[in-house]
Structure formats: structure tokens, C-alpha cells
Design an enzyme around this catalytic site. Structure first.
Site, PDB file in Angstrom:
ATOM      1  N   HIS A 139      26.863 -33.616  12.000  1.00 63.04           N
ATOM      2  CA  HIS A 139      26.374 -33.950  13.328  1.00 63.04           C
ATOM      3  C   HIS A 139      25.007 -33.307  13.514  1.00 63.04           C
ATOM      4  O   HIS A 139      24.875 -32.082  13.455  1.00 63.04           O
ATOM      5  CB  HIS A 139      27.353 -33.433  14.379  1.00 63.04           C
ATOM      6  CG  HIS A 139      26.955 -33.751  15.790  1.00 63.04           C
ATOM      7  ND1 HIS A 139      26.823 -35.047  16.254  1.00 63.04           N
ATOM      8  CD2 HIS A 139      26.650 -32.939  16.828  1.00 63.04           C
ATOM      9  CE1 HIS A 139      26.456 -35.021  17.526  1.00 63.04           C
ATOM     10  NE2 HIS A 139      26.355 -33.749  17.896  1.00 63.04           N
ATOM     11  N   GLU A 155      25.349 -27.810  19.255  1.00 56.08           N
ATOM     12  CA  GLU A 155      26.480 -28.410  19.947  1.00 56.08           C
ATOM     13  C   GLU A 155      26.075 -29.700  20.643  1.00 56.08           C
ATOM     14  O   GLU A 155      24.903 -29.901  20.996  1.00 56.08           O
ATOM     15  CB  GLU A 155      27.060 -27.420  20.963  1.00 56.08           C
ATOM     16  CG  GLU A 155      27.695 -26.186  20.335  1.00 56.08           C
ATOM     17  CD  GLU A 155      28.289 -25.269  21.386  1.00 56.08           C
ATOM     18  OE1 GLU A 155      28.237 -25.626  22.587  1.00 56.08           O
ATOM     19  OE2 GLU A 155      28.812 -24.202  21.007  1.00 56.08           O
ATOM     20  N   SER A 156      27.060 -30.555  20.873  1.00 54.22           N
ATOM     21  CA  SER A 156      26.802 -31.823  21.545  1.00 54.22           C
ATOM     22  C   SER A 156      26.242 -31.591  22.944  1.00 54.22           C
ATOM     23  O   SER A 156      26.731 -30.743  23.689  1.00 54.22           O
ATOM     24  CB  SER A 156      28.115 -32.622  21.627  1.00 54.22           C
ATOM     25  OG  SER A 156      27.904 -33.863  22.228  1.00 54.22           O
ATOM     26  N   ILE A 158      23.196 -30.428  23.690  1.00 53.96           N
ATOM     27  CA  ILE A 158      22.262 -29.309  23.818  1.00 53.96           C
ATOM     28  C   ILE A 158      20.807 -29.758  23.843  1.00 53.96           C
ATOM     29  O   ILE A 158      19.907 -28.994  24.201  1.00 53.96           O
ATOM     30  CB  ILE A 158      22.500 -28.294  22.680  1.00 53.96           C
ATOM     31  CG1 ILE A 158      21.958 -26.917  23.081  1.00 53.96           C
ATOM     32  CG2 ILE A 158      21.843 -28.767  21.377  1.00 53.96           C
ATOM     33  CD1 ILE A 158      22.397 -25.795  22.169  1.00 53.96           C
ATOM     34  N   GLY A 159      20.532 -31.025  23.459  1.00 55.86           N
ATOM     35  CA  GLY A 159      19.165 -31.530  23.543  1.00 55.86           C
ATOM     36  C   GLY A 159      18.540 -31.942  22.228  1.00 55.86           C
ATOM     37  O   GLY A 159      17.320 -32.075  22.136  1.00 55.86           O
ATOM     38  N   LYS A 160      19.342 -32.201  21.215  1.00 59.10           N
ATOM     39  CA  LYS A 160      18.812 -32.584  19.900  1.00 59.10           C
ATOM     40  C   LYS A 160      18.080 -33.916  19.968  1.00 59.10           C
ATOM     41  O   LYS A 160      16.950 -34.048  19.464  1.00 59.10           O
ATOM     42  CB  LYS A 160      19.950 -32.663  18.874  1.00 59.10           C
ATOM     43  CG  LYS A 160      20.713 -31.375  18.677  1.00 59.10           C
ATOM     44  CD  LYS A 160      21.752 -31.485  17.579  1.00 59.10           C
ATOM     45  CE  LYS A 160      22.858 -32.465  17.944  1.00 59.10           C
ATOM     46  NZ  LYS A 160      23.651 -32.040  19.108  1.00 59.10           N
ATOM     47  N   SER A 161      18.707 -34.918  20.588  1.00 57.91           N
ATOM     48  CA  SER A 161      18.106 -36.253  20.647  1.00 57.91           C
ATOM     49  C   SER A 161      16.849 -36.253  21.506  1.00 57.91           C
ATOM     50  O   SER A 161      15.873 -36.941  21.195  1.00 57.91           O
ATOM     51  CB  SER A 161      19.117 -37.261  21.202  1.00 57.91           C
ATOM     52  OG  SER A 161      20.234 -37.380  20.340  1.00 57.91           O
ATOM     53  N   ASP A 178      22.266 -38.326  15.624  1.00 56.38           N
ATOM     54  CA  ASP A 178      23.710 -38.134  15.820  1.00 56.38           C
ATOM     55  C   ASP A 178      24.450 -37.830  14.525  1.00 56.38           C
ATOM     56  O   ASP A 178      25.109 -36.807  14.411  1.00 56.38           O
ATOM     57  CB  ASP A 178      24.339 -39.342  16.518  1.00 56.38           C
ATOM     58  CG  ASP A 178      25.757 -39.035  16.992  1.00 56.38           C
ATOM     59  OD1 ASP A 178      25.955 -37.943  17.558  1.00 56.38           O
ATOM     60  OD2 ASP A 178      26.645 -39.869  16.779  1.00 56.38           O
ATOM     61  N   ARG A 244      12.514 -11.721  15.941  1.00 63.26           N
ATOM     62  CA  ARG A 244      11.209 -11.931  16.565  1.00 63.26           C
ATOM     63  C   ARG A 244      10.066 -11.833  15.563  1.00 63.26           C
ATOM     64  O   ARG A 244       8.911 -12.106  15.921  1.00 63.26           O
ATOM     65  CB  ARG A 244      11.008 -10.913  17.697  1.00 63.26           C
ATOM     66  CG  ARG A 244      12.074 -11.026  18.777  1.00 63.26           C
ATOM     67  CD  ARG A 244      11.860 -10.046  19.904  1.00 63.26           C
ATOM     68  NE  ARG A 244      10.618 -10.310  20.620  1.00 63.26           N
ATOM     69  CZ  ARG A 244      10.227  -9.602  21.688  1.00 63.26           C
ATOM     70  NH1 ARG A 244      10.976  -8.622  22.144  1.00 63.26           N
ATOM     71  NH2 ARG A 244       9.084  -9.888  22.281  1.00 63.26           N
TER      72      ARG A 244
END
Length: 313
Positions: A139, A155-156, A158-161, A178, A244
Site C-alpha cells: 500500500h 497509514e490510509s 494520511i495524505g499520500k495521494s 494506492d 534532525r
């Protein structure tokens, strides 16, 4: 176990079928290695891997032409009885009638190409290695960013697309949204592709499915891309310590291959597209021999050493 239909090989390499009466639709190739049966033509069949595609080049063809009629029939019967997936003659070299007769008898397709033997073998092995490579589906979103394959996971929802869409608008190219199919084509290389059913599509919650190729043009998509970098998106945790400096690389593993991985905490106001661009450029810079974190560390060490020398003076 992965396999490729012989019909696909014929279409991909534009091969001429010299035995059209033989049905190729059910014949499958299950390994990317090929064989040039020069030793077998002399009568030595120990360790002969008949499951490979058999390639006949100029040397093998010349040897076949020098054999007597009786010897040809004897050797052809033995070699074709092993039921190899097919025999391919390169350089438009034509098999003799004895060979074709034995091939029809044992139902082994005989094909021909005009390409030189070495060039054809290299291309066929490369293509088969990709098609038959071990494959998993994960995924995530795969985008080509400045030539670097960036795999965005998390996670589904979260803003990947959304990050991928912003990267596309900034001139980068989508490979898959996806679901990403990852193939191990070598000990160093992972190649990502999209499933055929979702190729060039992106799902945006609240909007639905959009066709990237139609909206942004063919320059905004590509079919395959090496996976060079993984960016894992995760919710911001104020109690968690994040790297960091980046002096030590983190890795994630797919199919036994390690890939550099950056864990990016998400909070309102962070521009994910710019972060992905910076990560891709920084990764390329490291591959070219320059590490900004190491340069900063060297400067600090040098400054401390100079300060220590001044205090001693």
C-alpha cells in the site's frame, strides 16, 4: 510461481513462427535464463536444462549444417524430445527440414528473429528478468521525482495521494497510486509498477477517482520506475524524537533488498511535495558523493579543534 506465456515473448520480440501449426498459447516460460545448446548438439546431455528457451546462433547453426543426415536425425530427436519451451534461430538463420520435422513431432515451437544473437539474448534476458522477478504488492504511492523513484508509504488517509498530486502538478510523474507492485530484478534493484486496473488513476477522498494521464497529459505518468527512496509518512508525536541531522541512514527492506527510508512526521502546514523533492535531490546528491549532514559535522569538528588549539595557546 510467476510465468510468461510464449505468445507474449513472440509478440514482444516480433518473432517469426516457423511452426504455426503448433499451439503456443498454453506454453509458459518459468525462468529468465536461456541456453545455447552447442554442447547438446555434439551429443552431451548431462546437466541440460530443457526448461529454458533454447537459442540457436551462427556457431550452432554452422555446426548443424555440417552434420550428416543420420546424425542430424539422431541428435534432433534427442534434443527436441526434452520438450523445451521453444527454439529461436537468430540472424534469420533457417533450420533444416529434419529439425522442423522433429519439432512438429514433439510439439516444440520453432521461432526466428533477424536480430544478432548477443543483442537478442541480452534483451530477452532483461525482459524476462523483469517479468519473472519475485513480486509483492504494498500500500503506497510511487512517483518519479527528478529521476529518483520515491515510494511514499503511511497509514490510509494520511495524505499520500494528495502529496503525489502536488508533485504531478510540479512536473513530476506518477507511477502508481494506492497499490504498488514491487519486483526484485536484481540484488540491488527493485522496480515498481501499477496494477493494470488502476494504472494512471489517483483516488482523492471527497473527490473520487481522477485520471492523471487525461488531466495532465502523457508527460505526467510512466509505467515503471526503480525504487530508490522510501518516504514513510506518520502522525506527528510530540513525545517522539526525530532525526534532525541525518548522519546515519535508515533503511526498509523489500524482498531482501534494502532501500533508504525517511520517516516524515505530518502536522498542519507542512508541504509534503517540497519535502519529497528535497529528499529526492538530497538522496541523489549523496549518491554523487556529497553528504550535507557529514559536511556540517566536519565543520563543527574543525571549529571545535580550532577553538581547542586557541585555548592551549
Amino acid at each position: 510461481m510467476a510465468s510468461v506465456k510464449l505468445r507474449e515473448v513472440i509478440e514482444k520480440e516480433k518473432l517469426v513462427n516457423l511452426t504455426p501449426e503448433i499451439d503456443c498459447s498454453l506454453i509458459k516460460i518459468k525462468q529468465p535464463d536461456i541456453n545455447r545448446p552447442g554442447v547438446q548438439l555434439t551429443g552431451y546431455f548431462e546437466h541440460f536444462d530443457a526448461s529454458r528457451i533454447q537459442i540457436i546462433g551462427f556457431v550452432e547453426h554452422s555446426y548443424m549444417q555440417g552434420m550428416s543426415h543420420e546424425r542430424r536425425e539422431e541428435i534432433y530427436d534427442k534434443i527436441l524430445a526434452k520438450k523445451s519451451p521453444c527454439f529461436i534461430f537468430c540472424r534469420e538463420l533457417e533450420p533444416d527440414e529434419e529439425f522442423l520435422a522433429a519439432a512438429r513431432r514433439y510439439n516444440v515451437p520453432v521461432l526466428m528473429t533477424k536480430q544478432s544473437t548477443s543483442v537478442f539474448m541480452a534483451e530477452l534476458i532483461r525482459w524476462l528478468n523483469v517479468r519473472l522477478a519475485p513480486c509483492i504488492s504494498i500500500h503506497g504511492v510511487l512517483v518519479d521525482v527528478y529521476g529518483e523513484g520515491v515510494l511514499i508509504t503511511g497509514e490510509s488517509g494520511i495524505g499520500k495521494s494528495e502529496a503525489a498530486l502536488e508533485l504531478i502538478k510540479r512536473g513530476h510523474r506518477l507511477v502508481s497510486d494506492d497499490v504498488v507492485e514491487i519486483r526484485k530484478v536484481s540484488e540491488e534493484t527493485l522496480v515498481g509498477t501499477a496494477p493494470d486496473i488502476t494504472k494512471h488513476f489517483i483516488e482523492l477522498r471527497g473527490i473520487g477517482i481522477i485520471d492523471v494521464k487525461t488531466l495532465f497529459g502523457v508527460a505526467s505518468v510512466r509505467d515503471t520506475q526503480n525504487i530508490d527512496l522510501v518516504i514513510q509518512l506518520e502522525e506527528w508525536d510530540k513525545d517522539k524524537e526525530y532525526d534532525r541531522l541525518g548522519l546515519e541512514e535508515e533503511y526498509t527492506e523489500y524482498l531482501g533488498n534494502r532501500v533508504v527510508c525517511h520517516r516524515i512526521p505530518i502536522r498542519p502546514g507542512r508541504n509534503l511535495a517540497i519535502i519529497c523533492e528535497a529528499a529526492a535531490i538530497n538522496h541523489r546528491q549523496k549518491e554523487m558523493g556529497y553528504n550535507a549532514a557529514q559536511e556540517l559535522y566536519n565543520r563543527v569538528q574543525k571549529a571545535l579543534a580550532n577553538k581547542h588549539e586557541e585555548e592551549e595557546d
